[in-house]
Design a protein around this motif. Sequence first.
Motif, mmCIF file in Angstrom:
data_model
loop_
_atom_site.group_PDB
_atom_site.id
_atom_site.type_symbol
_atom_site.label_atom_id
_atom_site.label_comp_id
_atom_site.label_asym_id
_atom_site.label_seq_id
_atom_site.Cartn_x
_atom_site.Cartn_y
_atom_site.Cartn_z
ATOM 1 N N GLU A 208 0.823 -1.217 0.000
ATOM 2 C CA GLU A 208 0.000 0.000 0.000
ATOM 3 C C GLU A 208 0.851 1.257 0.000
ATOM 4 O O GLU A 208 0.414 2.302 -0.510
ATOM 5 C CB GLU A 208 -0.934 0.004 1.220
ATOM 6 N N ALA A 209 2.076 1.163 0.556
ATOM 7 C CA ALA A 209 2.950 2.341 0.564
ATOM 8 C C ALA A 209 3.353 2.750 -0.846
ATOM 9 O O ALA A 209 3.660 3.924 -1.096
ATOM 10 C CB ALA A 209 4.196 2.063 1.410
ATOM 11 N N GLN A 210 3.324 1.806 -1.761
ATOM 12 C CA GLN A 210 3.725 2.108 -3.136
ATOM 13 C C GLN A 210 2.655 2.938 -3.854
ATOM 14 O O GLN A 210 2.924 3.497 -4.923
ATOM 15 C CB GLN A 210 3.984 0.809 -3.897
ATOM 16 N N LEU A 211 1.465 3.026 -3.277
ATOM 17 C CA LEU A 211 0.413 3.855 -3.870
ATOM 18 C C LEU A 211 0.615 5.332 -3.575
ATOM 19 O O LEU A 211 0.031 6.192 -4.244
ATOM 20 C CB LEU A 211 -0.960 3.425 -3.327
ATOM 21 N N LEU A 212 1.449 5.629 -2.565
ATOM 22 C CA LEU A 212 1.673 7.014 -2.165
ATOM 23 C C LEU A 212 2.629 7.703 -3.126
ATOM 24 O O LEU A 212 3.503 7.068 -3.721
ATOM 25 C CB LEU A 212 2.229 7.071 -0.746
ATOM 26 N N SER A 213 2.492 9.025 -3.235
ATOM 27 C CA SER A 213 3.316 9.792 -4.186
ATOM 28 C C SER A 213 4.755 9.935 -3.733
ATOM 29 O O SER A 213 5.647 10.210 -4.544
ATOM 30 C CB SER A 213 2.713 11.182 -4.392
ATOM 31 N N LYS A 214 5.003 9.746 -2.438
ATOM 32 C CA LYS A 214 6.364 9.850 -1.894
ATOM 33 C C LYS A 214 6.416 9.109 -0.571
ATOM 34 O O LYS A 214 5.377 8.689 -0.048
ATOM 35 C CB LYS A 214 6.768 11.321 -1.717
ATOM 36 N N PRO A 215 7.616 8.898 0.002
ATOM 37 C CA PRO A 215 7.717 8.154 1.259
ATOM 38 C C PRO A 215 6.844 8.762 2.353
ATOM 39 O O PRO A 215 6.647 9.985 2.415
ATOM 40 C CB PRO A 215 9.207 8.263 1.612
ATOM 41 N N LEU A 216 6.336 7.913 3.227
ATOM 42 C CA LEU A 216 5.418 8.344 4.274
ATOM 43 C C LEU A 216 5.979 9.505 5.086
ATOM 44 O O LEU A 216 5.259 10.470 5.388
ATOM 45 C CB LEU A 216 5.101 7.167 5.196
ATOM 46 N N GLU A 217 7.261 9.434 5.460
ATOM 47 C CA GLU A 217 7.849 10.484 6.298
ATOM 48 C C GLU A 217 7.707 11.860 5.656
ATOM 49 O O GLU A 217 7.537 12.869 6.350
ATOM 50 C CB GLU A 217 9.319 10.178 6.574
ATOM 51 N N GLN A 218 7.747 11.917 4.322
ATOM 52 C CA GLN A 218 7.635 13.195 3.628
ATOM 53 C C GLN A 218 6.199 13.698 3.539
ATOM 54 O O GLN A 218 5.965 14.864 3.213
ATOM 55 C CB GLN A 218 8.241 13.080 2.233
ATOM 56 N N LEU A 219 5.238 12.825 3.821
ATOM 57 C CA LEU A 219 3.835 13.241 3.841
ATOM 58 C C LEU A 219 3.429 13.812 5.199
ATOM 59 O O LEU A 219 2.426 14.532 5.292
ATOM 60 C CB LEU A 219 2.916 12.057 3.529
ATOM 61 N N LEU A 220 4.190 13.490 6.236
ATOM 62 C CA LEU A 220 3.830 13.877 7.593
ATOM 63 C C LEU A 220 4.480 15.208 7.978
ATOM 64 O O LEU A 220 5.546 15.556 7.461
ATOM 65 C CB LEU A 220 4.276 12.794 8.576
ATOM 66 N N PRO A 221 3.885 15.946 8.903
ATOM 67 C CA PRO A 221 4.483 17.215 9.343
ATOM 68 C C PRO A 221 5.805 16.990 10.080
ATOM 69 O O PRO A 221 6.027 15.939 10.693
ATOM 70 C CB PRO A 221 3.435 17.794 10.304
ATOM 71 N N LYS A 222 6.661 17.997 10.047
ATOM 72 C CA LYS A 222 7.897 17.976 10.828
ATOM 73 C C LYS A 222 7.545 18.034 12.308
ATOM 74 O O LYS A 222 6.630 18.750 12.716
ATOM 75 C CB LYS A 222 8.773 19.170 10.458
ATOM 76 N N VAL A 223 8.262 17.282 13.129
ATOM 77 C CA VAL A 223 7.961 17.184 14.562
ATOM 78 C C VAL A 223 8.824 18.164 15.358
ATOM 79 O O VAL A 223 10.041 18.231 15.166
ATOM 80 C CB VAL A 223 8.208 15.755 15.074
ATOM 81 N N LEU A 224 8.175 18.910 16.280
ATOM 82 C CA LEU A 224 8.894 19.861 17.129
ATOM 83 C C LEU A 224 8.515 19.636 18.594
ATOM 84 O O LEU A 224 7.338 19.441 18.908
ATOM 85 C CB LEU A 224 8.534 21.302 16.754
ATOM 86 N N PRO A 225 9.492 19.699 19.524
ATOM 87 C CA PRO A 225 9.160 19.606 20.951
ATOM 88 C C PRO A 225 8.700 20.952 21.485
ATOM 89 O O PRO A 225 8.886 22.000 20.851
ATOM 90 C CB PRO A 225 10.500 19.198 21.580
ATOM 91 N N ALA A 226 8.102 20.944 22.668
ATOM 92 C CA ALA A 226 7.652 22.178 23.306
ATOM 93 C C ALA A 226 8.822 23.149 23.458
ATOM 94 O O ALA A 226 9.932 22.755 23.788
ATOM 95 C CB ALA A 226 7.050 21.872 24.668
ATOM 96 N N GLY A 227 8.558 24.416 23.209
ATOM 97 C CA GLY A 227 9.573 25.457 23.356
ATOM 98 C C GLY A 227 10.239 25.860 22.069
ATOM 99 O O GLY A 227 10.804 26.952 21.972
ATOM 100 N N GLU A 228 10.202 24.989 21.042
ATOM 101 C CA GLU A 228 10.801 25.337 19.762
ATOM 102 C C GLU A 228 9.905 26.315 19.001
ATOM 103 O O GLU A 228 8.676 26.188 19.023
ATOM 104 C CB GLU A 228 11.016 24.079 18.911
ATOM 105 N N ALA A 229 10.520 27.289 18.334
ATOM 106 C CA ALA A 229 9.750 28.225 17.523
ATOM 107 C C ALA A 229 9.168 27.487 16.325
ATOM 108 O O ALA A 229 9.844 26.668 15.698
ATOM 109 C CB ALA A 229 10.639 29.374 17.057
ATOM 110 N N ALA A 230 7.918 27.763 16.015
ATOM 111 C CA ALA A 230 7.229 27.064 14.922
ATOM 112 C C ALA A 230 6.714 28.059 13.886
ATOM 113 O O ALA A 230 5.646 27.875 13.316
ATOM 114 C CB ALA A 230 6.077 26.236 15.483
ATOM 115 N N GLY A 231 7.505 29.115 13.663
ATOM 116 C CA GLY A 231 7.124 30.123 12.685
ATOM 117 C C GLY A 231 6.496 31.342 13.344
ATOM 118 O O GLY A 231 6.464 31.474 14.574
#
Length: 528
Positions: A208-231
């Motif tokens: 099923e992963a081969q149906l995706l346009s790119k690797p799963l990690e690239q479809l998901l948001p970047k992960v940030l811990p509390a305290g990091e600036a997020a824009g």
Amino acid sequence: MTTAKTLIESGKAVLGIEFGSTRIKACLIGEDPNEVLAVGSHEWENQLVDGLWSYSLEAIWDGLAHCYADLNKNVQAQHGTQIRELRALGISAMMHGYLAFDQQGELLTPFRTWRNTNTGPAAKALSELFGVNIPLRWSIAHLHQVALEGARHVPQIDFVTTLAGYVHYKLTGEKVLGVGDASGMFPIDSATAGYDAKMLDAYQGLPEAQLLSKPLEQLLPKVLPAGEAAGVLTLEGAKLLDRTGTLQPGALMAPPEGDAGTGMVATNAVAPGTGNISAGTSIFAMVVMDKPLSKVHHELDIVTTPSGDPVAMVHCNNGASELAAWVNLFKRFSELSGAKLSTDEVYQVLFGEALNGEKDAGGLIAYNYLAGEPITGLESGRPLFVRTPDSEFSLANTMIAQLYGVFGTLSIGMEVLRDEQVTLNKMSAHGGIFRTAGVAQDVLAAAIDAPVTISSSASEGGAWGMALLAAFTAGKGASLSKYLDQEVFAKQQSSTVDPDPSRVRGFADYLKRYRQGLPVVAQATMSL
């Protein structure tokens, strides 16, 4: 009042906004994080779209704008000014669910919320693949389910996120997510505070992963811990928040978080050995672990705090909504009788009477299942109020049974943690159900057989917790747990209720009947 007005006009206030299941709430705080300057809110409801629970994009943006307008109206009424600038801002929302967009930023299928339970095949397959429990409501379960079904939109997916992540993206242009919210999308490796790399690799090996346009990690948001600036809040984002155009861009943005994470923050339950319970449309317990569990349990999710520490989560799809329906019934009666009590007054009267009920609710049983409940194996819900001919049917017993029903499934899930001998030094709680002092708190202490603490800020809930995370981002110094201990909760008043042994025994008797009656609920889902 003058100090608050000056602070707001100087752009030093901090704002937290949380999208709950039935209410969007905004909480504005000052330089003292305990100083709530104003709140705003907007009521909204999910809709069934093609058999799936959803909110439209229009409802999201109209709700946000109306909530912010209500906040500004209250700022004007309380402080004689308007918000023009903010020091920091954070967005929180219901966790999990599925929002998938194409390269043009167009939503590919209606938003699927955490409440949907159609992902059984995907959740089962992924739980076996990863060796951890993947609940029905997790984002990866929703994504894998549409892939299993061969949904036409799957090859077009460019970005998948949660509700908090989507709103944050539109306000900032940043595709990021706080680690707590991200842990309800895909399993997190607490050592790296990022998505588990081995599990990402395992997923890529699926057909099923081969149906995706790119690797799963690239479809998901970047992960940030509390305290990091997020824009920062952009001009376009400011206009989405404030349709009058008064709010200026530039506010520092905290990583968007889930309602579980903000609940932990709002109750100072982010250190190992602490825990909290959040009661609303759903109800869930979060216990920060000091050691791994011995095995996989379908009753438990493993998520994280906003700082990335592992948390055992007992999530019940059904919380206080059915109780609220009963309260509204009696509120209407009070109106017809000429009493015209407020909703809070009706709660006080009924909760007060509940304490006069028998400790086991006199043989009455209340099931609050408006939706399916995975912990008790129900794919859909039917609220039921059941009694035997020899039960003691009274208003007091009716209301204590309804209160017990709110915490019934939670108690079943918490038994698993007790069997795992998970350390629990402190259990805090928050949510509107606790506004009537001493009643729901007393029942909850009996349901989990542990002391329950409620702070003076508990009724402010997740919006205040998100405001704290935004303030922490703006002035990051110590760890999140130290910030909460030293700068927030050291100044808080709180009350702790120990479990009453007689109510513990009564609740245990009630829960025994509650378990025995679950096949009745299952039959109701098939017959009604």
